[in-house]
Design an enzyme around this catalytic site. Structure first.
Site, PDB file in Angstrom:
ATOM      1  N   ASP A  92       0.858  -1.179   0.000  1.00  0.00           N
ATOM      2  CA  ASP A  92       0.000   0.000   0.000  1.00  0.00           C
ATOM      3  C   ASP A  92       0.900   1.237   0.000  1.00  0.00           C
ATOM      4  OD1 ASP A  92       0.954   0.339   2.533  1.00  0.00           O
ATOM      5  OD2 ASP A  92      -0.940   0.032   3.553  1.00  0.00           O
ATOM      6  N   CYS A 309      -7.332 -28.341  11.013  1.00  0.00           N
ATOM      7  CA  CYS A 309      -8.484 -29.233  10.865  1.00  0.00           C
ATOM      8  C   CYS A 309      -8.063 -30.686  10.708  1.00  0.00           C
ATOM      9  CB  CYS A 309      -9.335 -28.793   9.676  1.00  0.00           C
ATOM     10  SG  CYS A 309     -10.149 -27.204   9.972  1.00  0.00           S
TER      11      CYS A 309
END
Lengths: 375, 375
Positions: A92, A309
Site C-alpha cells: 500500500d 483441521c
C-alpha cells in the site's frame, strides 16, 4: 522479463476470472491477499501462507518505512528476499496508515508530515517518497499515494480530498519508475457520492494505471452502501485492468464484490481474527473461546485440508486459546487464511463455469446457517 | 506391546549411549525433551518439534490437571492424540509446579492442597492422585510425586523433605498401574548432601523403578555444585535403567551431565529463550534484540538446517523480534530446539565412537568463543 498484465479468462455477469502477471509470478483472480503488514503475515511462515493457495501478499509502506526502514530492506535484497516470499507482493502507499496510526499529522499539498507511532521520529510521506519507498521494497504492485478520506465526512470534504488524491495520483504516476513486470495502481476515491466516484475514475483513467483500486470503502458505511458504490463505480473501470477493493472484507462482502466485478482483495480479518480465536467456517464464524467447544472432538471444519483441521479437535484449539498458547493463534490463523483461499478458489471455479449466481446463493445460505452444535 | 526398557549400546567414561523403549516408540539417549507444559511446545507445531529430531516431549501434570483437566484429556483420547504428538511423552508429577506456582499451599503427609493460579479453585495433589492424572494423560513415563525441596534450606529441612519424598515414592509405586511400555521413574532428592543423596538412592532402588531422576538441582546451587552432586550420585544408580536430570539446563550443563552419566534432560531454556530473542549457537548465546544484528545478512548459524537459518537473515530475525511479530518467537524457538537436538546428536555420536572427551572439550572451547561480528 514479462510485462505486467491482466488476462481475462471468463466473465459471469459482472464477475471476472483472470490472471494478473507480475515480475514474481502470476496471480489467479479473483484473489485474496493475506496482509503481511511488517514483512510477515502474522503468526504464519511464508511456506504456510503459500500452502493455503495464496499467491500474493500485501506489505505496508508505513510500517516498513519506520521499521526496519526501506533502505535497509533494499540493502538486504528487497522485501521478497527479506521475508522469504518469492511470489508477488503488493504494497500500500502508506496513505491509510499515516492517517490512522501516526501522531501529529500535518497534511499539505506536498504530502503528510507525521511522527512515528513507534519512536516519535518525524517523517514525510508524499507521492514521490511513497513511490521511492515502494520501489526500494521491490513491490510488484505499487499503490498510488492518496489521502484516506475520513468517514463520515461532508460532501465538500470528500470532494476536496478526492481532488487532492487525484493530483497525488498524477504525481505518483510521474514518480513511479517503470520496470517490466511491475505495475502502479490508481485508487478511486469519492466516498458514497456517485458523481465524485465518476470524476475520480475519469481522472485516473486519463492518467492511466496498470490497475485500479476502489478506496475509501469498508470504513463504516455498511455492506449495502458499499455494494451500491461498487454497482456504479466498477462498470466505469477499464475491463483490461485488474480491480482491487482495498481492505475488504468479511466473506460475504467478498462474494458480493466479486459478483460486482472486483478481482483483488486484502483484509486483516482472517489473520487478526485468528489471533483472537475467531474462526471462519462455511457455516459462519465461530468463537473458539466459547465453552461449548471444550469437549468437542470435531475439527473446526470437517472438509478443510489445513493442519488445524487435519490434526486437532475443537477441544484442543479451545484449550490453546484459553491457555494463551501461541499455537492457538498459529493454527487459527492458518485455518482462516486457508478458508479465505478456499473461498476464492470456489469463486474462481464458479465464474469459469458460469455458475456464480448459484454458487454465491449457496454460500450465503450456508454461511447464514450458523455452526452446528456437537452431538 | 513392547516392555518399557533401557538398552545400553556404548559407554565412554561415565557417559552412556542408549535407547529407551516406550509404548509410543524409542528414545535415543542422551536425549533432550522439549517442554510442552500445557499440551504444546510453545510456538511450535508437533511436526516442527519432530523435525528437530526430538523424540519425546514433556507435559506438566500441574498445568494440565487445571486446564483442560486430566479427565477431559482422557475422554479426548489422551495427551498424544490431544496434542497430536504420536511419540513418547513424559509427564512430571506436579510436585515442582505446585510449590512454585500454586497459591495457599498446605503440605501434609497426605499430599499438597492448593489453590489454582488460574482460577483460584481448590485441588489436592498426592502420590495417588498424581499417578491417576498421569495415567489419564497417558504418559509413557510417569514421574513419582515428590516434594520440591526449597533451596537454600537447612540440612534438617532437606533431610525431612527427602524422607517425605521417599515415602511418597513408595506410595507412587503402589498406585502406579503397570502397563506394557509404560514406566514410572523415582526421583532422587537430598540437596547437596552426599549422605542424603545416598540414602535417597538406596530408598528408591529398594522400591524399584523403570528409571531414576535426579531432582532438586538447577535450583540456584550453580554448575560446580550440581556436577559435584552428580559425581557422587549417578554412580550409585542402576546401570540398566535410564537416568534423568530434571530441569537441566544450559548447553554446557548438559554436556557436563552427559559426561557424568545422565541420559535424559528437560528444560524450558530453548523454548523460553526463543520467545525473548535469545538464540543458542555453537559460539554461545546471542541476543537478537541487539542493534548489531539489524543489517546482518547472515543466518543465525551458518550450518544449521532449521528453517530460520535456511531462509532468513539475522537482520530479518532482529526485525521480527523488535517489531513484536509472532514469527520471531516461532522461528527463534524452532532454531533453539534444533540447536539442543543437534547438541544431543553430537554427544550421542561422540559416545558411540568413544571420543566424548575431545568432543566435549571442543564444544566448550567453541561455545566460550562468542559470536563473530559481521564483516
Amino acid at each position: 522479463m514479462t510485462d505486467f498484465s491482466f488476462t481475462l479468462h471468463a466473465t459471469d455477469g459482472q464477475a471476472r476470472r483472470g490472471t494478473v502477471t507480475t515480475a514474481h509470478g502470476p496471480v489467479e483472480t479473483p484473489a485474496f491477499m493475506p496482509v503481511g503488514t511488517a514483512g510477515t503475515v502474522k503468526a504464519m511462515t511464508p511456506e504456510d501462507v503459500a500452502a493455503t493457495g495464496a499467491e500474493i501478499v500485501l506489505g505496508n509502506t508505513y510500517h516498513l518505512m519506520l521499521r526496519p526502514g526501506a533502505e535497509r530492506v533494499e540493502r538486504l535484497g528487497g522485501l521478497h528476499r527479506f521475508m522469504n516470499w518469492p511470489g508477488p507482493i503488493l504494497t500500500d502507499s502508506g496513505g491509510f496508515q499515516v492517517m490512522s496510526l501516526a501522531d501529529l499529522r500535518k497534511l499539505t499539498e506536498e504530502g503528510v508530515r507525521f511522527r512515528s507511532h513507534i519512536d516519535g521520529s518525524y517523517h514525510t510521506l508524499s507521492p514521490e517518497s511513497s513511490m521511492d519507498i515502494q520501489r526500494r521494497l521491490d513491490a510488484d504492485i505499487t499503490m498510488a499515494f492518496d489521502e484516506c478520506t475520513k468517514y463520515p465526512a461532508s460532501r465538500e470534504e470528500v470532494e476536496s480530498s478526492m481532488e487532492l488524491s487525484m493530483r497525488w495520483a498524477a504525481r505518483s504516476r510521474a514518480a513511479f519508475v517503470a520496470r517490466p513486470g511491475y505495475g502502479l495502481f490508481g485508487i478511486v476515491q469519492g466516498g458514497v457520492h456517485q458523481d465524485l466516484r465518476e470524476r475520480s475514475v475519469a481522472a485516473l483513467t486519463d492518467i492511466g494505471f496498470e490497475g485500479y483500486a476502489v478506496g475509501g470503502l469498508a470504513v463504516g458505511e455498511g455492506q449495502e452502501l458499499m455494494f451500491e458504490v461498487l454497482d456504479y463505480t466498477v462498470p466505469l473501470l477499464p475491463t483490461d485492468k485488474p480491480r482491487y477493493l482495498m481492505g475488504v472484507g468479511k466473506p460475504d462482502d467478498i462474494v458480493g464484490a466479486v459478483e460486482r466485478g472486483i478481482d483483488m482483495f486484502d483484509c486483516v480479518l482472517p489473520t487478526r481474527s485468528g489471533r483472537t480465536g475467531q474462526i471462519f467456517t462455511a457455516r459462519g464464524p465461530i468463537n473458539l473461546k466459547n465453552a461449548r467447544h471444550a469437549d468437542d472432538p470435531r475439527p473446526l471444519e470437517e472438509d478443510c485440508p489445513c493442519p488445524a483441521c487435519a490434526n486437532y479437535s475443537r477441544a484442543y484449539m479451545h484449550h490453546l486459546v484459553r491457555a494463551g498458547e501461541m499455537l492457538g493463534p498459529m493454527l487459527a490463523t492458518r485455518h482462516n487464511v486457508q478458508f479465505y483461499q478456499r473461498l476464492m478458489a470456489g469463486l474462481r471455479g464458479a465464474i469459469a463455469e458460469g455458475r456464480l449466481a448459484a454458487h454465491a446463493a449457496a454460500f450465503r445460505r450456508t454461511y447464514a446457517m450458523g455452526d452446528i452444535a456437537p452431538l
